[in-house]
Design a protein around this motif. Structure first.
Motif, PDB file in Angstrom:
ATOM      1  N   ALA A   1       0.839  -1.205   0.000  1.00 44.08           N
ATOM      2  CA  ALA A   1       0.000   0.000   0.000  1.00 44.08           C
ATOM      3  C   ALA A   1       0.871   1.252   0.000  1.00 44.08           C
ATOM      4  CB  ALA A   1      -0.927   0.011   1.208  1.00 44.08           C
ATOM      5  N   TRP A   2       0.417   2.260  -0.749  1.00 44.63           N
ATOM      6  CA  TRP A   2       1.145   3.516  -0.865  1.00 44.63           C
ATOM      7  C   TRP A   2       0.200   4.691  -0.646  1.00 44.63           C
ATOM      8  CZ3 TRP A   2       6.416   3.839  -2.236  1.00 44.63           C
ATOM      9  CH2 TRP A   2       7.004   2.625  -2.602  1.00 44.63           C
ATOM     10  N   LEU A   3       0.712   5.747  -0.004  1.00 46.68           N
ATOM     11  CA  LEU A   3      -0.008   7.008   0.096  1.00 46.68           C
ATOM     12  C   LEU A   3       0.615   7.956  -0.920  1.00 46.68           C
ATOM     13  CD1 LEU A   3      -2.136   8.754   1.502  1.00 46.68           C
ATOM     14  CD2 LEU A   3      -0.367   9.459   3.130  1.00 46.68           C
ATOM     15  N   LEU A   4      -0.167   8.341  -1.929  1.00 49.89           N
ATOM     16  CA  LEU A   4       0.307   9.187  -3.019  1.00 49.89           C
ATOM     17  C   LEU A   4      -0.353  10.556  -2.922  1.00 49.89           C
ATOM     18  CD1 LEU A   4      -0.075   6.576  -5.916  1.00 49.89           C
ATOM     19  CD2 LEU A   4       1.966   7.009  -4.528  1.00 49.89           C
ATOM     20  N   SER A   5       0.445  11.610  -3.086  1.00 48.31           N
ATOM     21  CA  SER A   5      -0.109  12.965  -3.023  1.00 48.31           C
ATOM     22  C   SER A   5       0.758  13.900  -3.852  1.00 48.31           C
ATOM     23  CB  SER A   5      -0.174  13.455  -1.565  1.00 48.31           C
ATOM     24  OG  SER A   5       1.115  13.502  -0.993  1.00 48.31           O
ATOM     25  N   GLY A   6       0.252  15.114  -4.062  1.00 50.21           N
ATOM     26  CA  GLY A   6       0.986  16.105  -4.833  1.00 50.21           C
ATOM     27  C   GLY A   6       0.946  15.812  -6.319  1.00 50.21           C
ATOM     28  N   PHE A   7      -0.181  16.112  -6.943  1.00 48.31           N
ATOM     29  CA  PHE A   7      -0.345  15.844  -8.373  1.00 48.31           C
ATOM     30  C   PHE A   7       0.745  16.552  -9.174  1.00 48.31           C
ATOM     31  CE2 PHE A   7      -2.738  17.172 -12.363  1.00 48.31           C
ATOM     32  CZ  PHE A   7      -2.417  16.007 -13.040  1.00 48.31           C
TER      33      PHE A   7
ATOM     34  N   LEU B   1       3.574   7.682 -11.027  1.00 52.95           N
ATOM     35  CA  LEU B   1       4.269   8.708 -11.798  1.00 52.95           C
ATOM     36  C   LEU B   1       3.468  10.009 -11.883  1.00 52.95           C
ATOM     37  CD1 LEU B   1       5.607   6.538 -14.771  1.00 52.95           C
ATOM     38  CD2 LEU B   1       6.840   7.259 -12.709  1.00 52.95           C
ATOM     39  N   CYS B   2       2.195   9.946 -11.554  1.00 53.35           N
ATOM     40  CA  CYS B   2       1.352  11.141 -11.575  1.00 53.35           C
ATOM     41  C   CYS B   2       1.487  11.974 -10.304  1.00 53.35           C
ATOM     42  CB  CYS B   2      -0.120  10.751 -11.758  1.00 53.35           C
ATOM     43  SG  CYS B   2      -0.502   9.961 -13.324  1.00 53.35           S
ATOM     44  N   PHE B   3       2.214  11.470  -9.323  1.00 54.87           N
ATOM     45  CA  PHE B   3       2.319  12.145  -8.032  1.00 54.87           C
ATOM     46  C   PHE B   3       3.776  12.455  -7.693  1.00 54.87           C
ATOM     47  CE2 PHE B   3      -1.532   9.662  -8.015  1.00 54.87           C
ATOM     48  CZ  PHE B   3      -2.464  10.478  -7.392  1.00 54.87           C
ATOM     49  N   SER B   4       3.977  13.558  -6.977  1.00 58.51           N
ATOM     50  CA  SER B   4       5.334  13.962  -6.591  1.00 58.51           C
ATOM     51  C   SER B   4       5.738  13.414  -5.224  1.00 58.51           C
ATOM     52  CB  SER B   4       5.452  15.493  -6.592  1.00 58.51           C
ATOM     53  OG  SER B   4       4.500  16.080  -5.733  1.00 58.51           O
ATOM     54  N   HIS B   5       4.761  13.019  -4.403  1.00 56.23           N
ATOM     55  CA  HIS B   5       5.065  12.487  -3.068  1.00 56.23           C
ATOM     56  C   HIS B   5       4.516  11.068  -2.926  1.00 56.23           C
ATOM     57  CE1 HIS B   5       6.296  16.505  -1.998  1.00 56.23           C
ATOM     58  NE2 HIS B   5       5.095  16.977  -2.320  1.00 56.23           N
ATOM     59  N   LYS B   6       5.398  10.154  -2.502  1.00 56.74           N
ATOM     60  CA  LYS B   6       5.011   8.752  -2.372  1.00 56.74           C
ATOM     61  C   LYS B   6       5.522   8.212  -1.048  1.00 56.74           C
ATOM     62  CE  LYS B   6       6.050   9.044  -7.158  1.00 56.74           C
ATOM     63  NZ  LYS B   6       7.180   9.110  -8.072  1.00 56.74           N
ATOM     64  N   GLU B   7       4.615   7.650  -0.266  1.00 57.12           N
ATOM     65  CA  GLU B   7       4.992   7.077   1.030  1.00 57.12           C
ATOM     66  C   GLU B   7       4.452   5.636   1.104  1.00 57.12           C
ATOM     67  OE1 GLU B   7       3.999   7.585   5.794  1.00 57.12           O
ATOM     68  OE2 GLU B   7       3.335   9.122   4.364  1.00 57.12           O
ATOM     69  N   ARG B   8       5.366   4.692   1.305  1.00 60.35           N
ATOM     70  CA  ARG B   8       4.913   3.309   1.419  1.00 60.35           C
ATOM     71  C   ARG B   8       4.325   3.072   2.803  1.00 60.35           C
ATOM     72  NH1 ARG B   8       7.448  -2.151  -1.187  1.00 60.35           N
ATOM     73  NH2 ARG B   8       5.774  -3.532  -0.456  1.00 60.35           N
ATOM     74  N   ILE B   9       3.105   2.559   2.840  1.00 59.02           N
ATOM     75  CA  ILE B   9       2.398   2.309   4.102  1.00 59.02           C
ATOM     76  C   ILE B   9       2.669   0.895   4.582  1.00 59.02           C
ATOM     77  CG2 ILE B   9       0.155   2.262   5.230  1.00 59.02           C
ATOM     78  CD1 ILE B   9       1.114   5.041   4.320  1.00 59.02           C
TER      79      ILE B   9
END
Length: 235
Positions: free
Chosen positions: A176-182, A226-234
């Protein structure tokens, strides 16, 4: 509604459960099963800072594409033009026309064996053009940007191994990943490279008016980050 911290704890518990039989056969089974396990009835959850997060799930190593958002082209008459010029007789609704096709920025599509249209990207617009260069419709980039940000301000993206088919399919939700920052600039590059595609689905109402069943901007699951600038693995 389940809180964000509790949601993450539940996801980790689901991972420990291993293989889980689908709650619904077909493509939507992966999302339905996960939402049932999480106790979520709506397709969004509270974020860590009270912002809403869209929940999406996908099978790993799948060729099925995810819909980022839907947005009809401008001006409003575009669907009527596309249906009139390229539509064909529907096999389901006798006497009515239909147009189902996928377009990209690399090659012109073909409809019933004949040349169709493609995407052409300009500085401030994404056009739909014919082989002769005629513009059939367009999306301005600000509209696309706001459509994406409104639909996916943040995304909790859960991936699963899958095995079996139909009602016997099973999932193991283990990433699972938390993706943000389009990242809109990268979104445009993905369009240019043919990574993001546009599905056009137009039918007709009984009175003959065009019915947009959802003009969707779509991407393969393994390219979504690739659509997001911030990626955090949960997990």
């Amino acid at each position: 509604m389940i809180g964000y911290s509790k949601l993450i704890g539940k996801l980790k518990s689901i991972k420990e459960m291993g293989w889980i039989k689908t709650h619904r056969p077909g493509n939507t089974g992966i999302g339905k099963t996960l939402e049932d396990l999480l106790g979520i009835t709506e397709n969004n959850v509270p974020g860590p800072n009270a912002a809403m997060i869209e929940l999406k799930s996908a099978r790993k190593n799948t060729s099925s594409m995810l819909t980022l958002f839907t947005k009809s082209p401008s001006p409003p008459k575009t669907n009527s033009i596309l249906l009139k010029k390229f539509g064909y007789v529907s096999t389901k609704n006798k006497g009515k026309k239909r147009l189902e096709t996928t377009i990209n920025a690399i090659d012109f599509n073909k409809i019933k064996g004949k040349p169709g249209f493609k995407i052409n990207i300009e500085e401030d617009k994404v056009n739909i053009i014919t082989k002769r260069g005629k513009i059939l419709g367009f999306w301005d980039k600000e509209t696309l940007k706001s459509s994406f940000e409104r639909k996916l301000p943040k995304l909790l993206y859960v991936k699963a191994e899958s095995r079996g088919k139909g009602s016997e399919e099973e999932f193991w939700y283990n990433e699972a990943w938390l993706l943000s920052g389009f990242d809109f600039d990268n979104f445009v590059h993905l369009l240019k490279d043919g990574v993001i595609l546009v599905d056009i689905r137009i039918g007709q109402y009984p009175d003959g008016r065009p019915h947009d069943h959802g003009t969707g901007f779509r991407i393969l699951p393994d390219k979504l980050d690739l659509c997001f600038s911030h990626k955090e693995r949960i997990m």
